[in-house]
Design a protein around this motif. Structure first.
Motif, short mmCIF file in Angstrom:
data_model
loop_
_atom_site.label_atom_id
_atom_site.label_comp_id
_atom_site.label_asym_id
_atom_site.label_seq_id
_atom_site.Cartn_x
_atom_site.Cartn_y
_atom_site.Cartn_z
N VAL B 8 0.87 -1.18 0.00
CA VAL B 8 0.00 0.00 0.00
C VAL B 8 0.90 1.23 0.00
O VAL B 8 1.81 1.34 0.83
CB VAL B 8 -0.91 0.02 1.25
N GLY B 9 0.70 2.11 -0.97
CA GLY B 9 1.54 3.30 -1.06
C GLY B 9 0.73 4.56 -0.81
O GLY B 9 -0.33 4.74 -1.38
N PHE B 10 1.22 5.40 0.09
CA PHE B 10 0.60 6.71 0.29
C PHE B 10 1.53 7.73 -0.37
O PHE B 10 2.67 7.88 0.04
CB PHE B 10 0.44 7.03 1.77
N ALA B 11 1.04 8.39 -1.41
CA ALA B 11 1.92 9.27 -2.18
C ALA B 11 1.40 10.69 -2.18
O ALA B 11 0.25 10.95 -2.51
CB ALA B 11 2.03 8.75 -3.60
N CYS B 12 2.27 11.61 -1.83
CA CYS B 12 1.95 13.04 -1.84
C CYS B 12 1.66 13.47 -3.28
O CYS B 12 2.41 13.17 -4.19
CB CYS B 12 3.11 13.81 -1.25
N GLN B 13 0.57 14.17 -3.47
CA GLN B 13 0.15 14.53 -4.83
C GLN B 13 1.14 15.47 -5.53
O GLN B 13 1.18 15.53 -6.75
CB GLN B 13 -1.23 15.18 -4.80
N TRP B 14 1.94 16.20 -4.75
CA TRP B 14 2.83 17.20 -5.34
C TRP B 14 4.15 16.62 -5.80
O TRP B 14 4.84 17.24 -6.60
CB TRP B 14 3.10 18.34 -4.35
N CYS B 15 4.52 15.45 -5.26
CA CYS B 15 5.84 14.95 -5.63
C CYS B 15 5.78 13.46 -5.99
O CYS B 15 5.77 13.11 -7.17
CB CYS B 15 6.84 15.21 -4.52
N VAL B 63 5.44 5.19 2.29
CA VAL B 63 4.96 6.57 2.35
C VAL B 63 5.94 7.41 1.54
O VAL B 63 7.14 7.36 1.76
CB VAL B 63 4.88 7.09 3.81
N GLY B 64 5.40 8.12 0.56
CA GLY B 64 6.27 8.93 -0.31
C GLY B 64 5.95 10.41 -0.16
O GLY B 64 4.79 10.82 -0.26
#
Ligand code: SF4
Ligand code: SF4
Ligand code: SF4
Lengths: 326, 137
Positions: B8-15, B63-64
């Motif tokens: 499961v990846g949580f990725a910041c929309q900006w990067c 988490v990115g």
């Protein structure tokens, strides 16, 4: 006068501190007893036996409290029976609602717990290393039984349906008085709720910087309570003494802060928190100044799971799925 | 023993999320093990989400966020970093392998890096085997 409320109280895996807290209501308890008909209070106060409870009709008890967590087969059995016999069941105190201190035992294997309790403690004299057995035959003819240890600690609602939750280790007696008052007057929220004010310890705490027109500043240094004596008036968290007041329900009236001790979370999580320990991490680390302070925090508190879940290990999202002691 | 980890990846929309997009545009190859969830900022990833993912059987959580200094909200990623340091310790002390959990700074220009991270994490998880809390494991 309206009919008395048939009341029951069961001590499951707890220490009886919650029951003491009820007794500590003193005159207020006497007032309340005018409205309550105690039909069951075991194994501590009233002279009733488990078999008397078993003999009751289903739903006979109007209101029952359980204090303590589920730790053995006796707790499992009696809590199930009590649920059947009661219209409303309240998980009373940190152990019943969240697992409590004893739930930290799940960070260890059963072997570790037993050898600590029955072998290694300096006051124990047990050269043969005998552990309690659930069943044994004495002198070849008497079959004796003891409740067996469960694989792990559970909260009451992990075993049966619970109507209301009350935090605190133990709940503060002033708070219990209000609670009993609310119950007697039938003034209860939706089932499944916590019976609390819904306010955080910080809301009640006299040290809250917001009450003194002070801003909360990033914390640059972390202290344990043994590291020194914090300023008696200032917010402990601001001084670097990690305090869980921001995420804990404050029905205790900020008792610990009143005696210069940081909150450790016995009141249970404020509404909206799913996992107490995770929210502690989230809240406390947001107050830390930088990565170095976070590293220092991790180094100073050598068991972060026991620290953050001191009263709520069983209620943690992940913890119930882990094998005790790894 | 070819086991396909579920990440499961949580990725910041900006990067990181933009980085994943770029990885696609660049036709980078990486294993189909990650399910990305776009979040406004890595600082909005509550530790509760991570525990929930692991408790429900995710083999790994990534988490990115943005590199230091690049956060769209100034300091969200600094908070993420502090949070994850402590969370990792808490998970580990509770008896869960913290290697199933990973924090990476990947910018919108680092498509290749995104693919590499997923590949590397997948390999590590393959070595660790399935998440032990998974009901059918
Ligand atoms: S909550 Fe505290 S006082 Fe109540 S039974 Fe548990 S350990 Fe004892
Ligand atoms: S963090 Fe602790 S000391 Fe500070 S206001 Fe909240 S309860 Fe009081
Ligand atoms: S301050 Fe915190 S730990 Fe102390 S009694 Fe209140 S809720 Fe419990």
């Amino acid at each position: 006068m309206a009919e008395k409320i048939k009341f029951g109280f069961l001590l499951a895996g707890g220490c009886a501190g919650c029951e003491m807290a009820l007794v500590d209501m003193s005159e207020k308890l006497l007032d309340a007893l005018g409205h309550l008909d105690v039909v069951f209070w075991a194994p501590t106060v009233a002279d009733v036996k488990y078999k008397d409870l078993e003999a009751m009709e289903d739903g006979y008890i109007d209101l029952a409290f359980v204090d303590g967590m589920i730790r053995n087969t006796e707790n499992e059995h009696t809590v199930k029976v009590l649920r059947q016999k009661s219209k409303t069941l309240v998980a009373f105190g940190a152990c019943a609602s969240l697992g409590g201190i004893a739930a930290l035992g799940d960070c260890h294997s059963q072997e570790e717990l037993f050898s600590q309790a029955y072998k290694d403690t300096f006051s124990t004299d047990n050269p043969d290393g005998i552990y309690p057995q659930p069943e044994c035959t004495w002198e070849g003819k008497y079959d004796l039984t003891l409740p067996a240890f469960t694989n792990r600690v559970s909260t009451i609602d992990q075993l049966v349906e619970v109507d209301y939750f009350v935090g605190g280790c133990p709940p503060h007696h002033d708070f219990i008085a209000q609670l009993v008052q609310a119950i007697v007057s039938g003034n209860l929220p939706a089932k499944g709720s916590w019976l609390t004010s819904g306010k955080a310890v910080c809301d009640i705490c006299k040290r809250n910087p917001a009450d003194h027109d002070q801003k909360r500043l990033p914390i640059g240094e972390v202290f344990r309570t043994v590291d020194g004596r914090p300023d008696e008036d200032k917010c402990l968290l601001q001084q670097g003494y990690i305090c869980f007041g921001p995420v804990t329900q404050g029905d205790c009236g900020a008792s610990c802060l009143n005696v210069n001790i940081p909150c450790r979370g016995c009141g249970g999580p404020i509404p909206g928190v799913r996992d107490y320990g995770a929210r502690c991490v989230s809240t406390i680390t947001s107050s830390l100044k930088d990565d170095e302070t976070a590293e220092e925090f991790v180094k100073k508190f050598n068991d972060m799971a026991k620290f953050c879940y001191r009263y709520s290990y069983s209620a943690g999202i992940l913890n119930q799925k882990l094998t005790p002691g790894k | 023993m070819s086991f396909n980890p579920n990440i499961v990846g949580f990725a910041c929309q900006w990067c990181t999320y933009a980085g994943a997009d770029l990885a696609g545009n660049l036709r980078c190859k990486y294993p189909p093990t990650i399910k990305l969830i776009k979040v406004p900022c890595s600082g909005s990833v509550e530790p509760e989400y991570i525990l929930e993912s692991l408790a429900r059987g995710a083999d790994g959580v990534l988490v990115g966020g943005c590199h230091y200094g690049d956060c769209h909200y100034k300091d969200g990623n600094y908070k993420t970093s502090r949070r994850m340091t402590v969370l990792k310790k808490m998970i580990e002390d509770a008896g869960f392998d913290p290697r199933r959990f990973r924090l990476e700074w990947i910018s919108g220009a680092e498509g290749k890096r995104f693919a590499e991270v997923v590949e590397e994490f997948t390999r590590e998880l393959q070595e660790l085997g399935p998440n032990p809390v998974k009901e059918d494991a």
